[in-house]
Enzyme design. Structure first.
Site, PDB file in Angstrom:
ATOM      1  N   LYS A  52       0.840  -1.199   0.000  1.00  0.00           N
ATOM      2  CA  LYS A  52       0.000   0.000   0.000  1.00  0.00           C
ATOM      3  C   LYS A  52       0.879   1.253   0.000  1.00  0.00           C
ATOM      4  CE  LYS A  52      -3.770  -2.465   2.241  1.00  0.00           C
ATOM      5  NZ  LYS A  52      -4.658  -2.720   3.383  1.00  0.00           N
ATOM      6  N   GLN A  96      -5.527  -1.428   9.544  1.00  0.00           N
ATOM      7  CA  GLN A  96      -5.257  -2.745   8.969  1.00  0.00           C
ATOM      8  C   GLN A  96      -5.764  -3.841   9.909  1.00  0.00           C
ATOM      9  OE1 GLN A  96      -3.937  -3.253   5.905  1.00  0.00           O
ATOM     10  NE2 GLN A  96      -4.019  -5.462   6.105  1.00  0.00           N
ATOM     11  N   ASP A 119     -11.422   2.271   3.100  1.00  0.00           N
ATOM     12  CA  ASP A 119     -11.645   0.821   3.036  1.00  0.00           C
ATOM     13  C   ASP A 119     -13.121   0.488   2.811  1.00  0.00           C
ATOM     14  OD1 ASP A 119      -9.631  -1.098   3.138  1.00  0.00           O
ATOM     15  OD2 ASP A 119      -9.255  -0.763   5.271  1.00  0.00           O
TER      16      ASP A 119
END
Ligand code: GUN
Length: 282
Positions: A52, A96, A119
């Site tokens: 990422k 995460q 997300d």
């Protein structure tokens, strides 16, 4: 022999276009920024997060990482998220998963300002997806939808079978496919006679994390296969959920692992970061 869906190449092309878009935003004085929070040590997460950060660097998105000790309290985690919510220089916040099980990840996800939820995990954004409204679509389902578009795979009226009902992939993906007028079946650990269901699929998407689970006798000729699995064998080699060599001769389209869904997930995260930056500066 199936057409191999080249996620790596499509992701590269997508990142190139996003880089141009990012440069345009910067000319307007908008400097997109993503913050990633990781709690504790997780080898797989470390690899995802590194990918990422690399993609952000390539596209020109500012990137910051918080590596929190696994003994952090829920209160401190929530306070960090609230601080980042208020910070006007931060456009996207990504927590995460997984995080240590004593922490409440659902509370953490819903604390993230839904306008910064790149997300697409906030209940507001999940709800908007269900209602067919513009939202942050979570990155893996979004990447898969982009692959369908690129390869002109029309979902309308098709039988789509999804293996796995996770909040990250199976559930949002089923909504994305429903929004494209497919008929959806979601299979999970309690599903009976899975093979009878998979044999009826026009499009089969596997996200269960079981190496080589999908074999050619489970699918019909001409099926489209999307493999979301990332399974690491004892030899450290990464394999998908699909027995690729076995199924590729029967499928019309198939994604490889690696080089299929994975790179598209990251490209869609970048897409969502730019979307967040644009919308916060409107
Ligand atoms: N863990 C595994 N996949 C993901 C993802 O797409 N987003 C986040 N935040 N955590 C993950």
């Amino acid at each position: 022999m199936a057409v191999i869906i080249d996620g790596k190449e499509l992701a590269k092309k997508t990142r190139q276009n996003l880089k141009i878009e990012c440069e345009e935003l910067k000319k307007q004085g908008i400097n997109p920024k993503l913050v990633v929070i990781m709690v504790g040590e997780n080898q797989a997460s470390k690899i995802y997060v590194r990918n990422k950060s690399k993609a952000c660097e390539e596209v020109g998105i500012e990137y910051e990482e918080y590596l929190l000790d696994d003994k952090i309290t829920q209160k401190d985690l929530i306070e960090l998220i609230e601080k980042l919510n208020k910070d006007k220089t931060v456009n996207g916040i990504l927590l995460q998963s997984p995080i240590p099980s004593n922490l409440d990840i659902n509370e953490a996800f819903r604390t993230i300002d839904y306008k910064k939820d790149v997300d697409g995990f906030h209940p507001m954004n999940v709800g908007k997806l269900v209602l067919g409204q513009d939202t942050f679509v979570s990155c893996t389902p979004y990447g898969i939808m982009r692959m369908f578009e690129e390869y002109n795979i029309d979902l309308s009226g098709k039988n789509v079978v999804i293996l796995g009902r996770s909040n990250i992939v199976g559930k949002p993906l089923s909504q994305c496919c429903l929004n494209k007028n497919a008929t959806i079946t979601v299979c999970h650990s309690n599903t009976k006679n899975i093979e009878e269901i998979t044999k009826k699929a026009d499009i089969l998407i596997s996200a269960i994390g079981k190496s080589h689970f999908v074999k050619s006798d489970m699918v019909r000729n001409g099926v489209v296969i999307i493999d979301v699995g990332i399974n690491r064998g004892e030899d450290k080699k990464i394999t998908g959920d699909v027995d690729f060599e076995n199924v590729k001769n029967k499928a019309s389209y198939i994604t490889p692992v690696p080089g299929g869904v994975g790179p598209m997930t990251i490209a869609m995260l970048i897409n969502n970061c730019l979307k967040a930056a644009k919308e916060q500066n409107r």
